[in-house]
Write an enzyme that holds these catalytic residues in place. Sequence first.
Site, PDB file in Angstrom:
ATOM      1  N   TYR A 141      28.639  39.408  50.245  1.00  0.00           N
ATOM      2  CA  TYR A 141      27.809  38.201  50.269  1.00  0.00           C
ATOM      3  C   TYR A 141      26.342  38.524  50.571  1.00  0.00           C
ATOM      4  CZ  TYR A 141      32.183  35.506  50.342  1.00  0.00           C
ATOM      5  OH  TYR A 141      33.413  34.961  50.053  1.00  0.00           O
ATOM      6  N   LYS A 192      41.417  46.575  50.691  1.00  0.00           N
ATOM      7  CA  LYS A 192      41.896  46.825  49.320  1.00  0.00           C
ATOM      8  C   LYS A 192      41.646  48.308  49.053  1.00  0.00           C
ATOM      9  CE  LYS A 192      43.408  45.220  45.329  1.00  0.00           C
ATOM     10  NZ  LYS A 192      44.813  44.820  45.146  1.00  0.00           N
ATOM     11  N   ASP A 224      45.982  41.495  48.732  1.00  0.00           N
ATOM     12  CA  ASP A 224      46.858  40.675  47.877  1.00  0.00           C
ATOM     13  C   ASP A 224      48.210  40.454  48.562  1.00  0.00           C
ATOM     14  OD1 ASP A 224      46.956  43.427  47.571  1.00  0.00           O
ATOM     15  OD2 ASP A 224      47.585  43.387  45.483  1.00  0.00           O
ATOM     16  N   ASP A 248      36.922  35.156  54.315  1.00  0.00           N
ATOM     17  CA  ASP A 248      36.545  33.823  53.860  1.00  0.00           C
ATOM     18  C   ASP A 248      37.752  33.151  53.200  1.00  0.00           C
ATOM     19  OD1 ASP A 248      35.137  31.628  53.026  1.00  0.00           O
ATOM     20  OD2 ASP A 248      33.930  32.664  51.523  1.00  0.00           O
ATOM     21  N   ASP A 252      40.734  30.328  55.064  1.00  0.00           N
ATOM     22  CA  ASP A 252      40.951  28.970  54.547  1.00  0.00           C
ATOM     23  C   ASP A 252      42.416  28.766  54.154  1.00  0.00           C
ATOM     24  OD1 ASP A 252      38.464  28.038  55.024  1.00  0.00           O
ATOM     25  OD2 ASP A 252      37.833  27.859  52.935  1.00  0.00           O
TER      26      ASP A 252
END
Length: 361
Positions: A141, A192, A224, A248, A252
């Site tokens: 980001y 990952k 994943d 992030d 959620d």
Amino acid sequence: MTIKIAILAGDGIGPETIGQAVKVLEVLRDQHGLGLELEHAPVGGSAYDQAGTPLPESTLALARQADCILLGAVGGPKWDTLERNVRPEKALLQLRAELGLFSNLRPAMLFPQLASASTLRAEVVAGLDLMIVRELTGGIYFGKPRGIRSLDDGQRQGYDTLLYSESEIERIARVGFDIARKRDRRLCSVDKANVLETSVLWREIVSHVGKQYPDVTLSHMYVDNAAMQLVRAPKQFDVIVTDNMFGDILSDAAAMLTGSIGMLPSASLDASGKGMYEPIHGSAPDIAGQDIANPLATILSVAMLLRYTANQAELASLVDRAIARVLDDGLRTADIYTGTGRKVGTREMGEAVVSALKSVS
Ligand code: NAD
């Protein structure tokens, strides 16, 4: 010790839910010996209306000087057409950057009394209590270069850069381990590493830091798989530590396991434990001013503040128990009402927690 809290109520339902959280703090001061100093300041759209900026200098100065910040919510349609740099949400980004709040703590917990509010089967989620520690100021980001460029063949190409330095990984790993120590001593690092170089380094540094925490069980999981496990068997997790983008998304997803954003607090901390505490929900303009918003996420933010900045774990669990008592008594705001119990408004829910606090020990 006296803890100084900057109270930034903000917009929409912010002032309503903060009002109840302040009542809780005052009871803890008056009846449970909490040393407390509260100072209020404007933030967000209401600050823009008063001062032409969502984060006035005086608010930033107070935030710097206080031990922590308790924030309601910011934003609303009234300010949606403003230029990006004076939008209400800009105040939050600025506060995080100015105060160096690099770790984001996102608990997902489900009071057993509310298990039927989740879209998952009650036995999968009842009693859920996990914590996601998300790196907040680095990663894709913020990485540069980034942009949209034109290619030779005439089409455009978007690009971003994912960067993590050793020190950035090490400091967020330490937060994860320290929090695991305050809980069930299990930390799962999510990355990952089968695809991304940054994740290879991430895994190496987290493992290295882990050697200094032999009392915490460390595991690693690909993102994943973590997403699948979160919806398959979320109770397997205690603390998850992960990077900005994975955090992030996973936080959620974890929030939704609990069925209501009206119940979830969060914290953003710096290296010394100073932090900003806020519910995960926004300013809910659709219900603002109607005394129907759920104040429990903001009151649970007070519990987090007591645990992580004030080091008052006992008072924090007192607040948790008071909320459990109120839910046991069947009180529900509209967002968590599933047909049983008694529907109450913001103020009545806050007052019920206050009176439970006076009687629980
Ligand atoms: P929201 O979280 O404000 O609302 C989403 C839905 O959940 C709405 O239907 C709302 O009524 C409901 N809801 C939210 N909090 C609730 C509570 N405590 N009790 C009962 N119901 C609740 O998200 P949104 O509608 O996408 O955003 C509204 C505004 O809030 C926007 O301006 C957005 O930018 C801002 N926002 C601010 C923050 C923040 O201050 N940290 C976070 C997210 C969104």
